[in-house]
Design an enzyme around this catalytic site. Sequence first.
Site, PDB file in Angstrom:
ATOM      1  CG  ASN A 102      -1.795   1.216   1.266  1.00  0.00           C
ATOM      2  OD1 ASN A 102      -1.798   2.026   0.328  1.00  0.00           O
ATOM      3  ND2 ASN A 102      -2.541   1.363   2.353  1.00  0.00           N
ATOM      4  CG  ASN A 155       1.232   4.371 -13.611  1.00  0.00           C
ATOM      5  OD1 ASN A 155       0.672   5.219 -14.302  1.00  0.00           O
ATOM      6  ND2 ASN A 155       0.707   3.171 -13.380  1.00  0.00           N
ATOM      7  CB  SER A 193      -3.794  13.977 -13.923  1.00  0.00           C
ATOM      8  OG  SER A 193      -5.068  14.147 -14.522  1.00  0.00           O
ATOM      9  CE1 TYR A 232      -6.224  11.429  -9.922  1.00  0.00           C
ATOM     10  CE2 TYR A 232      -6.871  13.154 -11.437  1.00  0.00           C
ATOM     11  CZ  TYR A 232      -6.237  11.955 -11.194  1.00  0.00           C
ATOM     12  OH  TYR A 232      -5.610  11.282 -12.234  1.00  0.00           O
ATOM     13  CB  ALA A 281      -5.110  19.815  -4.575  1.00  0.00           C
ATOM     14  CE  LYS A 321      -2.604  11.828 -10.427  1.00  0.00           C
ATOM     15  NZ  LYS A 321      -1.634  10.748 -10.648  1.00  0.00           N
ATOM     16  CB  ILE A 351      -5.911   7.300 -20.656  1.00  0.00           C
ATOM     17  CG1 ILE A 351      -5.014   8.551 -20.764  1.00  0.00           C
ATOM     18  CG2 ILE A 351      -5.243   6.085 -21.297  1.00  0.00           C
ATOM     19  CD1 ILE A 351      -4.668   9.000 -22.160  1.00  0.00           C
TER      20      ILE A 351
HETATM   21  N1  LIG Z   1      -6.939   6.806 -16.974  1.00  0.00           N
HETATM   22  C1  LIG Z   1      -6.963   8.117 -17.146  1.00  0.00           C
HETATM   23  O1  LIG Z   1      -7.794   8.672 -17.907  1.00  0.00           O
HETATM   24  C2  LIG Z   1      -5.946   8.983 -16.443  1.00  0.00           C
HETATM   25  C3  LIG Z   1      -5.949  10.353 -16.726  1.00  0.00           C
HETATM   26  C4  LIG Z   1      -5.026  11.163 -16.085  1.00  0.00           C
HETATM   27  C5  LIG Z   1      -4.119  10.620 -15.189  1.00  0.00           C
HETATM   28  N2  LIG Z   1      -4.147   9.291 -14.926  1.00  0.00           N
HETATM   29  C6  LIG Z   1      -3.162   8.776 -13.961  1.00  0.00           C
HETATM   30  O2  LIG Z   1      -2.465   7.689 -14.539  1.00  0.00           O
HETATM   31  C7  LIG Z   1      -2.050   6.787 -13.508  1.00  0.00           C
HETATM   32  C8  LIG Z   1      -2.460   5.369 -13.873  1.00  0.00           C
HETATM   33  O3  LIG Z   1      -3.859   5.378 -14.095  1.00  0.00           O
HETATM   34  P1  LIG Z   1      -4.649   4.115 -14.670  1.00  0.00           P
HETATM   35  O4  LIG Z   1      -5.838   4.686 -15.360  1.00  0.00           O
HETATM   36  O5  LIG Z   1      -3.742   3.203 -15.404  1.00  0.00           O
HETATM   37  O6  LIG Z   1      -5.118   3.450 -13.274  1.00  0.00           O
HETATM   38  P2  LIG Z   1      -5.739   2.021 -12.935  1.00  0.00           P
HETATM   39  O7  LIG Z   1      -5.960   1.236 -14.192  1.00  0.00           O
HETATM   40  O8  LIG Z   1      -6.872   2.254 -12.007  1.00  0.00           O
HETATM   41  O9  LIG Z   1      -4.551   1.331 -12.113  1.00  0.00           O
HETATM   42  C9  LIG Z   1      -4.188   1.827 -10.867  1.00  0.00           C
HETATM   43  C10 LIG Z   1      -2.974   1.063 -10.381  1.00  0.00           C
HETATM   44  O10 LIG Z   1      -2.526   1.669  -9.161  1.00  0.00           O
HETATM   45  C11 LIG Z   1      -2.445   0.670  -8.142  1.00  0.00           C
HETATM   46  N3  LIG Z   1      -2.782   1.248  -6.850  1.00  0.00           N
HETATM   47  C12 LIG Z   1      -3.925   1.924  -6.518  1.00  0.00           C
HETATM   48  N4  LIG Z   1      -3.890   2.281  -5.224  1.00  0.00           N
HETATM   49  C13 LIG Z   1      -2.706   1.837  -4.728  1.00  0.00           C
HETATM   50  C14 LIG Z   1      -2.099   1.872  -3.447  1.00  0.00           C
HETATM   51  N5  LIG Z   1      -2.692   2.464  -2.385  1.00  0.00           N
HETATM   52  N6  LIG Z   1      -0.893   1.283  -3.286  1.00  0.00           N
HETATM   53  C15 LIG Z   1      -0.280   0.679  -4.331  1.00  0.00           C
HETATM   54  N7  LIG Z   1      -0.794   0.621  -5.568  1.00  0.00           N
HETATM   55  C16 LIG Z   1      -2.000   1.174  -5.758  1.00  0.00           C
HETATM   56  C17 LIG Z   1      -3.427  -0.400  -8.557  1.00  0.00           C
HETATM   57  O11 LIG Z   1      -3.094  -1.648  -7.947  1.00  0.00           O
HETATM   58  P3  LIG Z   1      -4.293  -2.634  -7.479  1.00  0.00           P
HETATM   59  O12 LIG Z   1      -5.126  -2.890  -8.706  1.00  0.00           O
HETATM   60  O13 LIG Z   1      -3.581  -3.822  -6.932  1.00  0.00           O
HETATM   61  O14 LIG Z   1      -5.060  -1.856  -6.427  1.00  0.00           O
HETATM   62  C18 LIG Z   1      -3.247  -0.400 -10.081  1.00  0.00           C
HETATM   63  O15 LIG Z   1      -2.121  -1.176 -10.415  1.00  0.00           O
HETATM   64  C19 LIG Z   1      -2.674   7.309 -12.208  1.00  0.00           C
HETATM   65  O16 LIG Z   1      -1.713   8.055 -11.494  1.00  0.00           O
HETATM   66  C20 LIG Z   1      -3.792   8.216 -12.692  1.00  0.00           C
HETATM   67  O17 LIG Z   1      -4.088   9.249 -11.764  1.00  0.00           O
HETATM   68  C21 LIG Z   1      -5.031   8.450 -15.528  1.00  0.00           C
END
Ligand SMILES: NC(=O)c1ccc[n+]([C@@H]2O[C@H](COP(=O)([O-])OP(=O)(O)OC[C@H]3O[C@@H](n4cnc5c(N)ncnc54)[C@H](OP(=O)(O)O)[C@@H]3O)[C@@H](O)[C@H]2O)c1
Length: 268
Positions: free
Chosen positions: A71, A98, A149, A162, A164, A166, A195
């Site tokens: 975590n 990430n 983000s 969120y 703030a 980022k 995304i």
């Molecule tokens: N998708 C978008 O549109 C978007 C847009 C802007 C920015 N982002 C940023 O891009 C990054 C990746 O996003 P994503 O869309 O690929 O996310 P995602 O598919 O929801 O994956 C999140 C990942 O983070 C891990 N995680 C979550 N909470 C955690 C914790 N407390 N400790 C350790 N690991 C943790 C999860 O592991 P578990 O599954 O094991 O919990 C998972 O591997 C994030 O920082 C997000 O804010 C995404």
Amino acid sequence: MSAAGNTTRVLVTGATGGIGRATCVELIRQAKSEGKAVSIAAVASRSGAALEALTAELNSLGARAIGLHANLADAASCVQLIDDATAFCGGLDALVSNAGITRPAPLADQTVEDWDTVFSVNTRATWLLARAARKALAESRGAIVAVASMSGMYPHPGYGAYSASKAALLMLCRQLAQEWAADGIRVNTVSPGMIRTPLTERVYQNEEVAARREAMVPLGRIGRPEDIARAVAYLLGDHAAYVTGENLRVDGGLCDRFLGTIPGVARA
Ligand SMILES: NC(=O)c1ccc[n+]([C@@H]2O[C@H](COP(=O)([O-])OP(=O)(O)OC[C@H]3O[C@@H](n4cnc5c(N)ncnc54)[C@H](OP(=O)(O)O)[C@@H]3O)[C@@H](O)[C@H]2O)c1
């Protein structure tokens, strides 16, 4: 990104998510194309089927991969992760911070607990991971990329802490870039737009909402995890050897669209 001998050694958090998995796969593809081997520590919050499947996939692609779980909201776990990753990889060339979470709520209603959790995972974990990895990264003259983000550059009403968190991440990385440049460590961020990943999948299940979102993007489509993965790989790689403290927005032009939507102005 430098490499020990002929092996690139990387830790990727959020590795079981959309962008994290794509980043691991892209880093393997890139290393292979350069004739290098890759050791990857793939980090998720939980052990179990998703992490096991990812680790198996990365190994099948030719990497030497280990799945680690912790975590990231827990400070001691961030340090332990770096210890475990550097022990497995024999050092570290790159840290991809990430993992990120959302706790949507109007700010008037956000709980203190949710605020703290969002900042712990989205902001503080990058600092703690980076600090624990500093010695190893200085030895390799390595690089850090954090995934921020578009919400770190523009207020995101209804998204609680969120935006703030980022925005703070962007500044954290710029400051690290300044403080650690003398160690040869580069620090940059990638800021995704919209995304399609497990984080956002629920929204895109609604076809009407998906189409409306797509229509907002100048490049005409929702982003793919691979779009972000390639940007991360670029910033880690030798082509970005003179880039530090930079934020690369990868949003299909979405964030710059605003002034073009003002009524009464001639359109190109
Ligand atoms: N998708 C978008 O549109 C978007 C847009 C802007 C920015 N982002 C940023 O891009 C990054 C990746 O996003 P994503 O869309 O690929 O996310 P995602 O598919 O929801 O994956 C999140 C990942 O983070 C891990 N995680 C979550 N909470 C955690 C914790 N407390 N400790 C350790 N690991 C943790 C999860 O592991 P578990 O599954 O094991 O919990 C998972 O591997 C994030 O920082 C997000 O804010 C995404």
